[in-house]
Design an enzyme around this catalytic site. Structure first.
Site, short mmCIF file in Angstrom:
data_model
loop_
_atom_site.label_atom_id
_atom_site.label_comp_id
_atom_site.label_asym_id
_atom_site.label_seq_id
_atom_site.Cartn_x
_atom_site.Cartn_y
_atom_site.Cartn_z
N LYS A 100 0.82 -1.30 -0.10
CA LYS A 100 -0.09 0.12 -0.03
C LYS A 100 0.97 1.44 0.18
O LYS A 100 1.96 1.26 0.88
CB LYS A 100 -0.71 0.00 1.25
CG LYS A 100 -1.90 1.24 1.24
CD LYS A 100 -3.24 0.95 0.48
CE LYS A 100 -3.92 2.10 0.11
NZ LYS A 100 -3.49 2.96 -1.06
N LYS B 27 5.44 3.39 8.46
CA LYS B 27 4.13 4.28 8.44
C LYS B 27 2.83 3.30 8.58
O LYS B 27 2.20 3.41 9.46
CB LYS B 27 4.06 5.23 7.29
CG LYS B 27 3.06 6.22 7.44
CD LYS B 27 2.71 6.88 5.95
CE LYS B 27 3.92 7.56 5.68
NZ LYS B 27 3.73 8.41 4.41
N LYS C 137 5.55 1.51 -2.82
CA LYS C 137 5.45 2.87 -3.53
C LYS C 137 5.72 2.87 -5.07
O LYS C 137 6.32 2.14 -5.53
CB LYS C 137 6.34 4.14 -2.91
CG LYS C 137 6.01 5.31 -3.18
CD LYS C 137 5.22 5.88 -2.01
CE LYS C 137 4.68 7.37 -2.15
NZ LYS C 137 3.88 7.82 -0.94
N GLY D 35 -2.72 8.29 -4.46
CA GLY D 35 -1.86 9.45 -5.12
C GLY D 35 -0.64 9.61 -4.16
O GLY D 35 -0.46 9.27 -3.16
N ASP D 36 0.11 10.75 -4.69
CA ASP D 36 1.24 11.35 -3.83
C ASP D 36 1.47 12.65 -4.66
O ASP D 36 0.72 13.09 -5.62
CB ASP D 36 2.68 10.30 -3.97
CG ASP D 36 3.49 10.83 -2.87
OD1 ASP D 36 3.28 10.71 -1.85
OD2 ASP D 36 4.43 11.56 -3.32
N THR E 63 -4.52 13.78 5.09
CA THR E 63 -3.16 13.73 5.53
C THR E 63 -2.71 14.96 6.10
O THR E 63 -2.18 15.04 7.10
CB THR E 63 -2.09 13.54 4.00
OG1 THR E 63 -2.46 12.59 3.40
CG2 THR E 63 -0.72 13.55 4.52
N ASN F 105 -2.21 19.17 -2.15
CA ASN F 105 -3.15 18.45 -1.28
C ASN F 105 -2.79 18.51 0.25
O ASN F 105 -3.54 18.92 1.19
CB ASN F 105 -3.20 16.84 -1.76
CG ASN F 105 -4.23 16.14 -0.63
OD1 ASN F 105 -3.69 15.43 0.32
ND2 ASN F 105 -5.30 16.26 -0.90
N SER G 87 -6.89 5.69 3.49
CA SER G 87 -6.77 4.93 2.44
C SER G 87 -7.30 3.53 2.85
O SER G 87 -8.18 2.93 2.29
CB SER G 87 -5.50 4.51 1.81
OG SER G 87 -5.18 5.80 0.88
#
Ligand code: NDP
Ligand code: 2IT
Length: 445
Positions: free
Chosen positions: A90, A114, A126, A165-166, A210, A241, A377
């Protein structure tokens, strides 16, 4: 660093040449883990650290697409499936021209710890691309996303790997990626991506999570000193964001957020950033911070320069890695800094972290402070699995519980290991032990 870990670290660095950000993330974690290995020699025996540093799978692929003028463009796509001890891989996808394997691996490595800290059943991964969405039309972004997913789809799935997303990947990109996945597989597999739109399987609060979570974490740190956000002077970096939602949440708790930035410059708005206008400029018009300054009027826009030149009692770095260095940290500390909450991943350099810790500044590292995004998420995945959708209030309550829980676990772990208030140590050990125990139980894989 503990001598036993030093030797393992040297091998990891040697085996992964040229990946500076990955090296930095590994060294920082290893520096916390000596005392754990005194208590748990079985982790060394089972080569947990060596295995943790070697991704389970790394996928690198060509992404060909055609721009609006008909020219062929080639980008590189990545997905690093780092660790699945606790659940499916994830983690986000980053589209930015700086993306290369070293950045994807640092992000994936951090994600393991995390995700463990959230207490949710998610492993770490990632991905991304060196594609630069800036200045591209919607049609170009769509064609790029479709081409990216035409390779990625075979590696992901609700029980395998769940991207989101990132930097450079938000609701628009997740939409195009989801559409292409659905078309190729002929499956409405909601749980394969998170960050979806609310009408097609997304979760309320995921867009805010976030930034909100970072502020909730920082608020918990402030409480340990008998204070709160109320009346703090806050500077935030970035205006994407994470930054926008951190600004909104800090303001709702009574803080004065006086500055934010993008990669071109920063704005100082002593009356307090106008979040509604910032959202319109950045999220609707996809404009620049300079446009915000022009429309707002009466504010200072500094072209180039560093937002860390603006004094604050609380700073929330929410842009990118290594954006806050030792000199900036020292200046902020001299001018009355009380707390740092990292909304971005690894935004403070190692020197900066040392300055903060030596000065007794409350320091919440990204892998703990920004975990609210991935935690929500996981809440989106829960809703998808049960074909349900929760209210904003319920979801925000869950997010708050999770962030307070992460804060308390980090604080308790730091205390247990004799370094009260050291959230870096608490986060690294807390995340590591959970993953290491699961890896041990699952045998040599
Ligand atoms: P966005 O793309 O929405 O915003 C990124 C912001 O950071 C923009 O203002 C951008 O400015 C700025 N920025 C990006 N790269 C640079 C750079 N090299 N130098 C200076 N400024 C830069 O991304 P997010 O807000 O989603 O992500 C921000 C950070 O938060 C990242 O570190 C990400 O990994 C982390 N994060 C994100 C989560 C999420 O759920 N989205 C979850 C946890 C962490 P410009 O527009 O000029 O490029
Ligand atoms: O860095 C991060 O935690 C994210 N970009 C979010 C990951 C996720 O899967 O929600």
């Amino acid at each position: 660093m503990d001598a036993r870990l030093e030797a393992i670290k040297d091998t990891v660095l040697m085996r992964n040449p040229g990946e500076a950000e990955f090296h930095q993330a590994v060294v920082e974690v290893f520096e916390s883990l000596g005392p754990v290995h005194d208590r748990h020699p079985e982790f060394l025996e089972a080569a947990i650290l060596e295995r943790l540093c070697e991704p389970e799978r790394q996928i690198i692929f060509r992404v060909p697409w055609t721009d609006d003028s008909g020219r062929v463009q080639i980008n590189r796509g990545f997905r690093v499936e780092f660790n699945s001890a606790l659940g499916p891989y994830k983690g986000g996808l980053r589209f930015h021209p700086s993306v290369y394997l070293g950045i994807v691996k640092f992000l994936g490595f951090e994600q393991i710890f995390k995700n463990a800290l959230t207490g949710m059943p998610i492993g770490g991964g990632k991905g991304g691309s060196d594609f630069d969405p800036r200045g591209r039309s919607d049609a170009e972004v769509m064609r790029f996303c479709q081409s990216f997913m035409t390779e990625l789809y075979r590696h992901i799935g609700e029980y395998t790997d769940v991207p989101t997303g990132d930097i450079g990947v938000g609701g628009r990109e997740i939409g195009y990626l989801f559409g292409q996945y659905k078309r190729i597989t002929n499956r409405y597999e909601s749980g394969v991506l998170t960050g979806k739109g609310i009408s097609w399987g997304g979760s309320l609060v995921r867009p805010e999570a976030t930034g909100f979570g970072t502020v909730i974490f920082a608020q918990e740190m402030l409480k340990t000193r008998g204070t709160s956000f109320d009346g703090q002077r806050v500077v935030v970096s970035g205006s994407g964001n994470v930054a926008i939602n951190a600004i909104a949440k800090a303001q709702s708790l009574g803080a004065a957020v006086v500055a934010c930035s993008d990669s071109s410059g920063y704005v100082v708005d002593e009356a307090g950033i106008d979040v509604a206008l910032l959202r319109e400029v950045k999220e609707v018009q996809r404009g620049r911070l300079k446009d915000y300054a022009e429309r707002r009027g009466g504010v200072t826009y500094v072209d180039g320069g560093s937002v860390w030149d603006v004094d604050a009692t609380v700073v929330l770095p929410c842009a990118t890695q290594n954006e806050l260095d030792g000199a900036a940290a020292a200046r902020l500390v001299r001018n009355g800094l009380v707390a740092v909450g990292e909304g971005a991943n690894m935004p403070s350099t190692r020197d900066a972290v040392a300055v903060f810790q030596e000065a007794g500044v409350l320091f919440g590292p990204g892998k703990a402070a920004n975990a609210g995004g991935v935690a929500t998420s996981a809440l989106e995945m829960q809703q998808n699995a049960s074909r349900d959708s929760w209210s904003f209030e319920h979801t925000e309550e869950r997010l708050t519980e999770i962030m307070v829980g992460i804060h308390d676990r980090c604080a308790a772990t730091a205390e247990e290991y004799g370094e009260p208030g050291n959230y870096v140590l608490g986060a690294n050990i807390g995340g590591f032990v959970k993953v290491a125990d699961a890896m041990l139980a699952q045998g040599l894989i």
